[in-house]
Write a protein that holds these residues in place. Structure first.
Motif, mmCIF file in Angstrom:
data_model
loop_
_atom_site.group_PDB
_atom_site.id
_atom_site.type_symbol
_atom_site.label_atom_id
_atom_site.label_comp_id
_atom_site.label_asym_id
_atom_site.label_seq_id
_atom_site.Cartn_x
_atom_site.Cartn_y
_atom_site.Cartn_z
ATOM 1 N N ALA A 25 -3.887 -4.900 5.219
ATOM 2 C CA ALA A 25 -4.732 -4.738 4.042
ATOM 3 C C ALA A 25 -3.969 -3.950 2.981
ATOM 4 N N PHE A 26 -3.839 -4.512 1.792
ATOM 5 C CA PHE A 26 -3.118 -3.809 0.739
ATOM 6 C C PHE A 26 -3.697 -4.179 -0.614
ATOM 7 N N THR A 27 -3.436 -3.313 -1.582
ATOM 8 C CA THR A 27 -3.831 -3.545 -2.971
ATOM 9 C C THR A 27 -2.680 -3.140 -3.864
ATOM 10 N N ASP A 28 -2.342 -3.994 -4.822
ATOM 11 C CA ASP A 28 -1.310 -3.685 -5.805
ATOM 12 C C ASP A 28 -1.954 -3.204 -7.102
ATOM 13 N N VAL A 29 -1.454 -2.111 -7.623
ATOM 14 C CA VAL A 29 -1.831 -1.627 -8.949
ATOM 15 C C VAL A 29 -0.581 -1.737 -9.805
ATOM 16 N N GLN A 38 -1.223 0.465 0.887
ATOM 17 C CA GLN A 38 -1.337 -0.227 2.163
ATOM 18 C C GLN A 38 -2.268 0.589 3.033
ATOM 19 N N ARG A 39 -3.450 0.073 3.290
ATOM 20 C CA ARG A 39 -4.442 0.816 4.053
ATOM 21 C C ARG A 39 -4.210 0.611 5.556
ATOM 22 N N THR A 77 -0.608 4.059 3.316
ATOM 23 C CA THR A 77 0.664 4.369 2.673
ATOM 24 C C THR A 77 0.550 4.086 1.187
ATOM 25 N N LEU A 78 0.974 5.049 0.363
ATOM 26 C CA LEU A 78 1.124 4.812 -1.068
ATOM 27 C C LEU A 78 2.594 4.523 -1.318
ATOM 28 N N ASN A 79 2.877 3.316 -1.746
ATOM 29 C CA ASN A 79 4.244 2.843 -1.896
ATOM 30 C C ASN A 79 4.511 2.679 -3.386
#
Length: 888
Positions: free
Chosen positions: A122-126, A209-210, A225-227
């Protein structure tokens, strides 16, 4: 992952003998201009033909047997194309268009283990546009509240004093990585966002990335993780300048310069930031600089070096103490369910901007302060920030980070990435030491500086002073990754991770508050010495952390499915040298054994259709304890049998993208099982030394569902809605008996904690976010961002729940919704590449509680877990940020 955005035209011949050798001919041009690219590289992979021959911009590979091959086309500064081609019995002609890009960015994304739609997590792009549009000079994590199960606040309102919580875990269990390098504190895992205040101006994107994530380093990716990827060197020369003003007397200037590619070999970029502010909350002024420097050198076709340097030398006033709600707003406090009016009567209403860490002082007091010995401060002894007040709490720090990245294609199948990095740091925070005169009017403790100054001897001893708590440190490390492409579907990867750090902790005299010296009684090697400005007092010790890790990973991917598995091991060792403890005539020294941690994870994704994919991942982490659970900083006690915490991960999800691009969603369910959370207790050992032991057995469950949707009915409107509903609970009571004196069987001490069924606090367990983007005209953009938070139980320390008759839930803070408005108007018709912007935060001026601690020791009323017993930070009221950005 390499990809290209242009069209490749294949023209297949039909003549010639069935098994005749053929030639592959082609041209390579720049997309948009049609200009030929001289010196491009064409490789027919998996054959002995090697590179194509360059014939003045036209390329040819001769003597190719019929068959299916993979061809790769690349050039310095352009997006690389990897394409499958079929060679028949006739010559094959190919036309390629390459898009200008930043090669550094592509390599950074690969190195930093960024997820994409083929990754089963599970991830989200900002992206950069969202960061630039929505951040508006706030702390970087605050832009991430639009992400499911992510909660970030600015806490007390000090610049950089932010915190973030992911899936119910604090940032001690959230890995933060900048350009692939972990930046969590080596001793305790915390992240101090004031050290990275310029990263938001240089960030290319942030990927959240949760859960366990696909990062293969042994980092604390428990909540997630904050990438963060910063802007690498740019291929086109130019730059930009941005001027910002805002509430709290904010003034900020950001300058970016790019050299462009020089001789197809070199590129440089630089970002510089200057920010000052008085702050909305009393005494939260800021005086900051920030920089981000990048350089790239294409050594040859197979090797490139990138250099990054970033940091943020800064000083700012802090507001670290939460208050009873009535201290900020009596009427709002009385509107809360369960708030006793009698509690409001004993708390003096001071307003929403009250800060107990700052108080006035007579401007006739003009003694100087010692603000540290870092070169960036200028003179070490300076005037205080204001003649009218003194900050009890101030932060000053500079933590530069320098990375040297090496990317190498050792062969068609084998690639290497290596990052050698250094992170330093000098600075600390301020506080009081000794006998300070306090004003306890109406149940609040505020320093009375004038009374303290009057109590100190102007010709002799100071009874109470201001001190600096220093944290001077350095870390060096190296992260090596090797990737081997076994075939078109299967990739193997292995890596090594080495880090070593040294951290100095001591206190020093900052302000004698009218006295001439402070008598330090705690140094056995220099008893009762008279300490002046800058002299060490109270404690003085140095810790070291040595870390080694490694992993192996395999990934198999086809158009229909992908699977991966990772296994990793790490070992950590701590040491401690205490210069304020005499052990046989020398400073006390202690060292731990090597403590081993493990991680294992696997996942798979199956594409049910071209537009729908389902995925599953599982994982396990055995996490090594932080420094304080192994060695006591203050007495050198050592935990001879430190215990790892265990985390088990389970997650399943589905992704859908409408072929038309109108609608899409991501949905997932997760379960994180936290086992054997432990506490330490000091004990006396038979030889007379002090020791530490574990109290373990506390379990937690974090589970929930998360959803992200996007709907774009037209080119000028888009709606994104995301949300999560979570259940975070303690799953056990803790009961333990231990010997306080390990040599005395009669010294048994019993510890019982009653936690089973209590909610994990400090973040909302349900939330919604909605982003409406409109473009009513070509040069005008509007974004409305709303966030709603529910089921927010206040924070508490589990070790305090030792009463068997008290199983009440902690106080639940009220639900709240906040709207922000972002406007952007481009000025291309006046000045190309320029724009005006306006951000209004908390548009409706909502009063709400963003952080809360249950049953406050300092601000509680009757200790029954309701509204009048919580200490809180209110969210900031309506405020603005506006400015102009000019590109050149």
């Amino acid at each position: 992952m390499l990809k290209y955005l242009s069209t490749v035209f294949l023209i297949l011949g039909i003549s010639g003998a069935a098994f005749a050798q053929s030639a592959i001919r082609g041209t390579v041009t720049e997309q948009g201009s049609g200009e030929p690219i001289i010196g491009a590289n064409l490789i027919l992979m998996g054959t002995s033909q090697g590179n194509a021959t360059d014939l003045n911009g036209e390329y040819v590979i001769r003597g190719v047997e019929p068959g299916t091959y993979t061809i790769r086309v690349s050039s310095v500064g352009y997006i690389t194309i990897t394409e499958e081609i079929t060679v028949g019995s006739s010559d094959l002609e190919l036309d390629f268009e390459l898009e200008l890009t930043s090669a550094s960015l592509t390599a950074l994304e690969v190195f930093a283990s960024r997820s994409d739609q083929t990754t089963p997590v599970a991830f989200t792009d900002v992206d950069q546009e969202a960061i630039q549009t929505q951040l508006g000079s706030r702390n970087l994590p605050e832009v991430l509240n639009i992400t499911p199960s992510v909660y970030s606040t600015g806490e007390g309102g000090g610049s950089g004093d932010a915190r973030i919580n992911v899936r119910g875990f604090s940032q001690r269990n959230v890995a933060v990585m900048i350009n692939g390098v972990p930046v969590n504190d080596m001793e305790n895992g915390w992240v101090y966002w004031s050290n990275w205040s310029g990263v938001g101006d240089a960030a290319r994107s942030i990927q959240v990335q949760r859960g366990i994530s696909n990062v293969n380093l042994a980092v604390p990716s428990v909540g997630g993780t904050l990438n963060i990827i910063t802007d690498p060197t740019q291929n086109k020369a130019g730059g930009s300048i941005k001027f910002e003003n805002g509430s709290g007397a904010l003034n900020k200037t950001t300058l970016q310069l790019n050299s462009g590619m020089i001789n197809d070999k070199f590129a440089f970029s630089a970002v510089g930031v200057r920010k000052t502010a008085e702050g909305l909350v009393e005494g939260t002024w800021a005086d900051e600089w920030a920089y981000h420097l990048a350089a790239s050198y294409q050594v040859n076709e197979s090797n490139r070096l990138d250099l990054f340097a970033l940091g943020a030398p800064q000083r700012h006033g802090q507001n670290l103490y939460k208050m009873n709600t009535a201290t900020y707003d009596r009427d709002y406090a009385l509107s809360l369910d369960g708030y006793d009016p009698a509690a409001a009567d004993i708390h003096w209403e001071k307003g929403r901007f009250f800060n107990a860490n700052v108080a006035g002082v007579s401007n006739t007091y003009d003694e100087k302060q010692y603000v540290g010995d870092g070169a960036w401060y200028g003179a070490s002894i300076q005037n205080r920030y204001s003649r009218d007040f003194i900050n009890e709490r101030e932060n000053f720090f500079h933590k530069p980070q320098i990375n040297l990245n090496w990317y190498s294609e050792l062969s068609d199948k084998l690639t290497l990435t290596n990052v050698l990095y250094y992170s330093g740091g000098q600075g600390g925070g301020t506080g009081t030491l000794g006998d300070i005169e306090w004003d306890y009017t109406h149940n609040q403790r505020i320093a009375d500086w004038d009374a303290t100054i009057a109590d100190n001897d102007p010709n002799g001893e100071a009874n109470g002073i201001l001190r600096n708590s220093r944290n001077n440190q350095w870390t060096i490390g190296d992260i090596l990754k090797l990737s081997y492409q076994v075939n078109e579907s299967f990739e193997l990867q292995a890596g090594l991770d080495w880090r070593t750090a040294e951290i100095e902790h001591y206190r020093e005299v900052r302000d004698l508050l009218g006295g001439r010296y402070y008598v330090e009684t705690g140094d056995p090697f220099n008893p009762n010495y008279r300490a002046g400005l800058g002299d060490v007092v109270d404690y003085n010790f140095t810790n070291t952390v040595d870390w080694y890790g490694g992993y192996v990973q395999g990934e198999y991917a086809t158009d229909k499915y992908s699977v991966y598995a990772t296994g990793g091991i790490s070992t950590i060792k701590y040491s401690h040298e205490n210069f304020f403890i005499n052990e046989g005539g020398s400073p006390l020294t202690r060292e731990s054994d090597n403590i081993v941690g493990y991680q294992a994870k696997a996942g798979g994704l199956y594409n049910v259709t071209d537009n729908t994919g389902i995925y599953l991942n599982v994982g396990y982490i055995s996490k090594v304890p932080i420094f304080d659970n192994v060695i006591s900083d203050f007495n050198g006690a050592v935990n001879e049998d430190p215990q790892n915490e265990k985390f088990y991960f389970y997650e399943a999800g589905v992704r859908y993208r409408d072929p038309s691009g109108t609608f899409g969603f991501n949905a997932n369910y997760y379960l994180t099982d936290r086992r054997d959370r432990s506490f330490t207790r000091g004990v006396d050992q038979p030889n007379g030394d002090e020791g530490l032991i574990n109290i373990s057995g506390l379990d937690q469950m974090h589970t929930g569902v998360e959803l992200e949707t996007s709907y774009k009915p037209t080119d000028w409107a888009r709606l994104d809605v995301s949300g999560s509903y979570n259940l975070w609970e303690y799953q056990s009571d803790v009961s333990a008996t231990y010997l306080a004196d390990q040599g005395d069987p009669n010294s048994a001490t019993e510890l019982n904690l009653y936690l089973d069924g209590l909610k994990v606090g400090n973040a909302p367990q349900a939330q919604l976010a909605y982003v409406l983007g409109l473009q009513p005209m070509n040069n005008f953009d509007v974004q409305v961002v709303g966030t709603s938070f529910y089921r927010h139980w206040s924070d508490f320390d589990p070790i305090n729940r030792d009463d068997p008759n008290d199983r009440a839930q902690t106080w639940q803070a009220p639900n709240y919704t906040v709207f922000n408005l972002h406007l952007n108007y481009t000025l291309d018709n006046i000045l190309e590449g320029s724009s005006l912007f306006l951000n209004i935060f908390n548009v409706l001026d909502e009063t709400y509680i963003q952080d809360a601690t249950d049953n406050s020791r300092f601000n509680g009323f009757d200790q029954d877990h309701d509204a009048d017993d919580a200490e809180v930070f209110l969210g900031l009221p309506r405020r603005y940020n506006f400015g102009i950005r000019v590109n050149f």
